[in-house]
Design an enzyme around this catalytic site. Structure first.
Site, PDB file in Angstrom:
ATOM      1  N   THR A   1       1.584  -0.219 112.970  1.00 63.27           N
ATOM      2  CA  THR A   1       2.285   0.461 111.880  1.00 63.27           C
ATOM      3  C   THR A   1       1.361   0.884 110.738  1.00 63.27           C
ATOM      4  O   THR A   1       1.772   1.665 109.882  1.00 63.27           O
ATOM      5  CB  THR A   1       3.338  -0.479 111.255  1.00 63.27           C
ATOM      6  OG1 THR A   1       2.644  -1.660 110.801  1.00 63.27           O
ATOM      7  CG2 THR A   1       4.409  -0.860 112.258  1.00 63.27           C
TER       8      THR A   1
ATOM      9  N   ASP B   1      -6.757  -2.870 115.268  1.00 66.81           N
ATOM     10  CA  ASP B   1      -6.402  -3.932 116.217  1.00 66.81           C
ATOM     11  C   ASP B   1      -6.276  -3.333 117.623  1.00 66.81           C
ATOM     12  O   ASP B   1      -6.620  -2.164 117.854  1.00 66.81           O
ATOM     13  CB  ASP B   1      -5.149  -4.696 115.751  1.00 66.81           C
ATOM     14  CG  ASP B   1      -3.859  -3.916 115.926  1.00 66.81           C
ATOM     15  OD1 ASP B   1      -3.918  -2.741 116.360  1.00 66.81           O
ATOM     16  OD2 ASP B   1      -2.786  -4.474 115.634  1.00 66.81           O
TER      17      ASP B   1
ATOM     18  N   HIS C   1      -4.409  10.241  92.239  1.00 62.24           N
ATOM     19  CA  HIS C   1      -3.835   9.392  91.187  1.00 62.24           C
ATOM     20  C   HIS C   1      -4.290   7.938  91.274  1.00 62.24           C
ATOM     21  O   HIS C   1      -4.449   7.277  90.258  1.00 62.24           O
ATOM     22  CB  HIS C   1      -2.304   9.425  91.256  1.00 62.24           C
ATOM     23  CG  HIS C   1      -1.725  10.747  90.855  1.00 62.24           C
ATOM     24  ND1 HIS C   1      -0.381  10.933  90.615  1.00 62.24           N
ATOM     25  CD2 HIS C   1      -2.311  11.962  90.660  1.00 62.24           C
ATOM     26  CE1 HIS C   1      -0.160  12.211  90.286  1.00 62.24           C
ATOM     27  NE2 HIS C   1      -1.316  12.847  90.310  1.00 62.24           N
TER      28      HIS C   1
ATOM     29  N   CYS D   1      -3.499   0.020 112.777  1.00 64.27           N
ATOM     30  CA  CYS D   1      -2.852  -0.950 113.664  1.00 64.27           C
ATOM     31  C   CYS D   1      -1.585  -0.274 114.178  1.00 64.27           C
ATOM     32  O   CYS D   1      -1.510   0.956 114.185  1.00 64.27           O
ATOM     33  CB  CYS D   1      -2.603  -2.291 112.960  1.00 64.27           C
ATOM     34  SG  CYS D   1      -1.471  -2.263 111.563  1.00 64.27           S
TER      35      CYS D   1
ATOM     36  N   HIS E   1      -4.898   8.414  84.806  1.00 61.36           N
ATOM     37  CA  HIS E   1      -4.833   7.589  86.019  1.00 61.36           C
ATOM     38  C   HIS E   1      -5.865   6.461  85.992  1.00 61.36           C
ATOM     39  O   HIS E   1      -5.654   5.417  86.595  1.00 61.36           O
ATOM     40  CB  HIS E   1      -5.042   8.463  87.257  1.00 61.36           C
ATOM     41  CG  HIS E   1      -4.033   9.564  87.359  1.00 61.36           C
ATOM     42  ND1 HIS E   1      -2.681   9.316  87.482  1.00 61.36           N
ATOM     43  CD2 HIS E   1      -4.176  10.912  87.312  1.00 61.36           C
ATOM     44  CE1 HIS E   1      -2.031  10.467  87.522  1.00 61.36           C
ATOM     45  NE2 HIS E   1      -2.912  11.448  87.422  1.00 61.36           N
TER      46      HIS E   1
END
Ligand code: RB5
Length: 151
Positions: free
Chosen positions: A68, A8, A99, A66, A134
């Site tokens: 965060t 963004d 994993h 972005c 996994h």
């Protein structure tokens, strides 16, 4: 290897630095899904675009940025087949590959410094899925998507 990247308005500079870093260090082709503008831009648009490129096979992996890393990772994870991890440190980035077989990485330009961001990218790009037990859990994640489709 082709890597899709999207962001963004908050993360335009980070996107450019990280794209160049990946191209120079790994020789991968980085395909930019925008934005290049610092005008307000809604992160779900870029998150969805990169995620669609990953599931269609246009790129093998995606990186989204972005403020965060949270919003854009939420958008990516709405797309079936995407396993996007939001990371602020390299350990989770590495383990998310080993994993969880993550096919997308997100981080926040307001959260991590650019040198830490490069370390996160390195850990994630170099991490290899271990399979075995996994894989069963990845299959269970895909089953959740299938159940959602039927609702
Ligand atoms: C934009 O202000 C900000 O909300 C966005 O960059 C991101 O942090 C959302 O998760």
């Amino acid at each position: 290897m082709k890597i899709g990247i999207g962001n963004d308005h908050v993360a335009v500079e980070y996107k450019k630095i990280i794209s160049q870093y990946i191209e120079e260090k790994y020789g991968y082709e980085v395909i930019d899904f925008g934005t290049d503008s610092t005008e307000r831009f809604d992160y779900p648009i870029a998150g969805e675009a990169v995620a669609n490129a990953v599931v269609s096979g246009q790129v093998e992996k995606g990186i989204v940025l972005c403020g965060t890393g949270v919003g854009i990772s939420l958008a990516a994870n709405k797309v079936n087949g995407i396993r996007c991890v939001t990371c602020s440190e390299p350990y989770s980035a590495k383990l998310s590959r080993e994993h969880n077989n993550t096919n997308m990485l997100a981080f926040g330009a307001r959260v991590v410094g650019i040198e830490l961001a490069k370390m996160i990218v390195d850990a994630w790009l170099e991490g290899k899925f271990e399979g075995g037990r996994h894989q069963r859990r990845i299959d269970l994640l895909a089953e959740i998507e299938e159940k959602q489709k039927k609702q």
